[in-house]
Each structure stands twice: as C-alpha cells, then as structure tokens.
Design an enzyme around this catalytic site. Sequence first.
Site, short mmCIF file in Angstrom:
data_model
loop_
_atom_site.label_atom_id
_atom_site.label_comp_id
_atom_site.label_asym_id
_atom_site.label_seq_id
_atom_site.Cartn_x
_atom_site.Cartn_y
_atom_site.Cartn_z
N LYS A 1 -4.04 4.49 6.07
CA LYS A 1 -4.54 5.08 7.33
C LYS A 1 -4.29 6.58 7.36
O LYS A 1 -3.25 7.05 6.90
CB LYS A 1 -3.80 4.47 8.51
CG LYS A 1 -4.17 3.04 8.79
CD LYS A 1 -3.43 2.52 10.00
CE LYS A 1 -3.63 1.03 10.12
NZ LYS A 1 -3.07 0.30 8.96
N ARG B 1 0.83 -1.21 0.00
CA ARG B 1 0.00 0.00 0.00
C ARG B 1 0.86 1.26 0.00
O ARG B 1 0.52 2.26 -0.58
CB ARG B 1 -0.88 -0.02 1.26
CG ARG B 1 -2.28 0.45 1.04
CD ARG B 1 -3.07 0.49 2.35
NE ARG B 1 -3.12 -0.74 3.11
CZ ARG B 1 -4.04 -1.68 2.95
NH1 ARG B 1 -4.98 -1.56 2.04
NH2 ARG B 1 -4.03 -2.76 3.71
N TYR B 2 1.95 1.23 0.74
CA TYR B 2 2.88 2.37 0.86
C TYR B 2 4.20 1.93 0.25
O TYR B 2 4.56 0.75 0.34
CB TYR B 2 3.13 2.72 2.33
CG TYR B 2 1.88 2.97 3.14
CD1 TYR B 2 1.30 4.23 3.17
CD2 TYR B 2 1.29 1.95 3.89
CE1 TYR B 2 0.16 4.46 3.93
CE2 TYR B 2 0.15 2.17 4.63
CZ TYR B 2 -0.42 3.42 4.66
OH TYR B 2 -1.54 3.65 5.40
N ARG C 1 6.79 -0.18 2.66
CA ARG C 1 6.41 -1.30 3.52
C ARG C 1 5.36 -2.18 2.87
O ARG C 1 4.57 -1.69 2.05
CB ARG C 1 5.98 -0.82 4.91
CG ARG C 1 4.62 -0.21 5.03
CD ARG C 1 4.60 0.83 6.13
NE ARG C 1 5.00 2.11 5.57
CZ ARG C 1 4.36 3.28 5.80
NH1 ARG C 1 3.37 3.33 6.62
NH2 ARG C 1 4.73 4.37 5.20
N CYS D 1 -12.54 -12.61 16.19
CA CYS D 1 -13.16 -11.38 16.71
C CYS D 1 -14.29 -11.02 15.75
O CYS D 1 -14.05 -10.87 14.55
CB CYS D 1 -12.13 -10.25 16.76
SG CYS D 1 -10.54 -10.77 17.45
N ASP E 1 -8.79 3.75 8.47
CA ASP E 1 -8.28 3.16 7.24
C ASP E 1 -9.24 3.57 6.13
O ASP E 1 -10.42 3.20 6.17
CB ASP E 1 -8.25 1.63 7.39
CG ASP E 1 -6.88 1.09 7.07
OD1 ASP E 1 -6.40 1.37 5.96
OD2 ASP E 1 -6.31 0.39 7.92
N CYS F 1 -13.81 -8.29 13.08
CA CYS F 1 -12.54 -8.33 12.35
C CYS F 1 -12.63 -7.67 10.97
O CYS F 1 -13.57 -7.92 10.22
CB CYS F 1 -12.11 -9.78 12.17
SG CYS F 1 -10.62 -9.95 11.17
N ASP G 1 -13.75 -0.40 10.97
CA ASP G 1 -13.90 -0.38 9.50
C ASP G 1 -15.33 -0.75 9.09
O ASP G 1 -16.09 -1.30 9.88
CB ASP G 1 -12.91 -1.38 8.88
CG ASP G 1 -11.48 -0.97 9.15
OD1 ASP G 1 -11.16 0.21 8.90
OD2 ASP G 1 -10.69 -1.81 9.62
N CYS H 1 -6.54 -17.82 13.25
CA CYS H 1 -6.36 -17.01 14.46
C CYS H 1 -6.68 -17.86 15.69
O CYS H 1 -7.43 -18.83 15.61
CB CYS H 1 -7.31 -15.82 14.46
SG CYS H 1 -7.08 -14.74 13.04
N ARG I 1 -10.79 -8.36 8.53
CA ARG I 1 -10.63 -9.39 7.49
C ARG I 1 -11.59 -10.55 7.76
O ARG I 1 -11.28 -11.71 7.51
CB ARG I 1 -9.17 -9.89 7.45
CG ARG I 1 -8.20 -8.82 7.08
CD ARG I 1 -6.90 -9.35 6.48
NE ARG I 1 -6.09 -8.21 6.11
CZ ARG I 1 -5.06 -7.75 6.84
NH1 ARG I 1 -4.68 -8.38 7.93
NH2 ARG I 1 -4.39 -6.68 6.44
#
Length: 341
Positions: free
Chosen positions: A312, A86-87, A90, A103, A305, A106, A268, A99, A108
């Site tokens: 972000k 994205r950047y 990184r 959650c 985001d 989440c 999100d 996981c 994702r």
Amino acid sequence: MPTLRTLKALEREGLLTPDPRLAEAAQAMAIALTPEMLALIDRGDPGDPIARQFVPSAAETEVSPDELADPIGDEARSPVKGIVHRYPDRVLLKPLHVCPVYCRFCFRREKVGPGGEALSAAELEAALAYIHAHPEIWEVILTGGDPLMLAPRRLAELVAALDAIPHIGVIRIHSRVPIVDPGRMTDELIAALKPRRAALWFGVHCNHPRELAPSTRAALARLADAGIPLMGQTVLLAGINDDVETLDQLMRALVTARVKPYYLHHPDLVRGTGHFRLSVDRGQALMKALRGRLSGLAQPTYVLDVPGGHGKVPIGPAYLGDDPDALLIEDAFGEQHRYPR
Ligand code: SF4
C-alpha cells in the site's frame, strides 16, 4: 430470517432487476446477505448503498483488460499456503475464505466463498511454523475471508498459538462481522480475542454510515469495553460512499463508536468491478474536502494497493507546492501560505 444466499431469495425480497447476466454474476461469486443488512435496505431506492454492496448486478459480467484475478498480488508473495509475506515485519494469515456476507467489490472476490479453501490442520501448522522460523515477523494480520467465521474455540486456539511465538508483538484481526452479523459477537467470541501477552488490534470493515445500526454499535461497544483497540477500514466505492456528506457522516459515526478511521482504500482492479471504481483524482478531491471538515481523529489515510503485490502507498492530496525559495503550503480551506525551507 436466515442469510439470503441465492438469486431466487433476493428476487423474493424484491431486490433484483431481472437480467439474464445475473446467473453468470452469481456463478462468479457467492451470494450472502445477512438479515441485519437486509433490514437496512431501502427498497424504494434502486441505488440503495447497502443493497449495492451485496446484491449481484449484471455489470459484474463486464471485465476490462486492466482488471486482474489477483489484484493485490497475494499469490506472488505467498511462501506457504495461507501466508502472505509482503513486508519484512508482518504477514497475513488467512485461515479460511468464508465470510458472513459476500461484498461484490471484494479484492479477494475470486477466492472467497463457501467452497473457498480453508487451511487444513497440517497447513495451519505449516503456516505457524513459517511464522516461528522468521523472527523478523512482529505483526500477524488474521484475514481471509473473515477470521471471525471460525468457531470461538478454534479462534482462541489460533490466537493462543500466535501469542506463544515470542517475536509476535501484535495480532491484528480484520473482520466485517461486527457490522454485518453483530449477534455473532458473543462473550465467548470476544474472550477468544484476548491474548495473554501480545497486543490485539481489531480492524472493522465499514463503508456507509447506515451500517452502524444500534446492534452494530452495541457489538463495537462490547469490543471496546473489553479493552480491544478498534480501527476502521473503508473502501471508497462509486455510488455508495463517494460523496463528502456520506464520508463525513461515516467517519464521525466510526469515531463515536470508538473506532479510529485507519484506511480509506481506493478500489482495487478486481475483475467485474468497474462499476464500483472512481478516479484517484476524485478520491483526492474528497480527501481534501474532508480535511476542512473533520478533526485528525476522524481522518483516514487514503491508500492504494499497488497491483502485483507491492503493498500500500498513501495517495492522498498534496499540500506542498513547488517553489524554490520557500515551502508553499495549502491550508485545509484552499489558501496558500509560504513557510521557510
Ligand atoms: S467480508 Fe471482506 S473478504 Fe469477505 S467478501 Fe467482504 S470484502 Fe471480501
């Protein structure tokens, strides 16, 4: 006691209010509630902030038109499988989508789960080759799923492979394991987090002060004693931590566990998670209240985001007023002051 993975198991523990829509909610996202998290739940509280994070609710079947399958645009920024770029400097590297807990909010949510895609050996090799071929990449963020669900030997191999890429300065791990399954933080696993050359930073996902139970604090202490810098990531969630007292206690608890609060994420636009969202105005008011109560060490940056994969941005409250002659500054206690331009 094993991790609870079915509606029946949650029902046996008295954690479910029967509703025909729960089957649909459980179908849309896997269930996992570890014994450590179960032990923290107050069964007498129908809105218990630990239970609400992991126990499916009928509200998850309500999807609004604004909500998205890929709310932060991972797919749009994925040049090869397992990489999100994205950047310029990184990338995210997602070796697996499993996981220790699932959650319900989440970001994702539509990717994670026991059947979620893990990279094959050839796909991981291709992802590493992409990083090799892009010398502008300085930081690799291992995420998923939870990268600490890899066996220690595989995690050590992955960290070593990244460490061997000369332009990688930082390897960052994002994990919920020290919080929700602290027993997994064995000496062998911590030893896997020791690159010889690059710096390794560890991001801990923690949303409520009660999550920092003694066993979790001990796991975080082992990481800190191993010389690994720790930072906290919290999702701002309606009914879980959207009050000043809870956020104050959480940020203080993180700092005393040697975890620097890093991000407070605005939730999100994930499908079926409207019951966890609050307004940005409310989030800003909470941040403003924290400014007057907590030292800078305990202040996270409130971020959003941007949907579509645009990254972000900080969305915290403004302290500078609009005046043509001087800066109008609001202090932490709400008083205005003038400062020359
Ligand atoms: S541990 Fe992280 S990736 Fe896994 S379900 Fe929770 S928020 Fe999602």
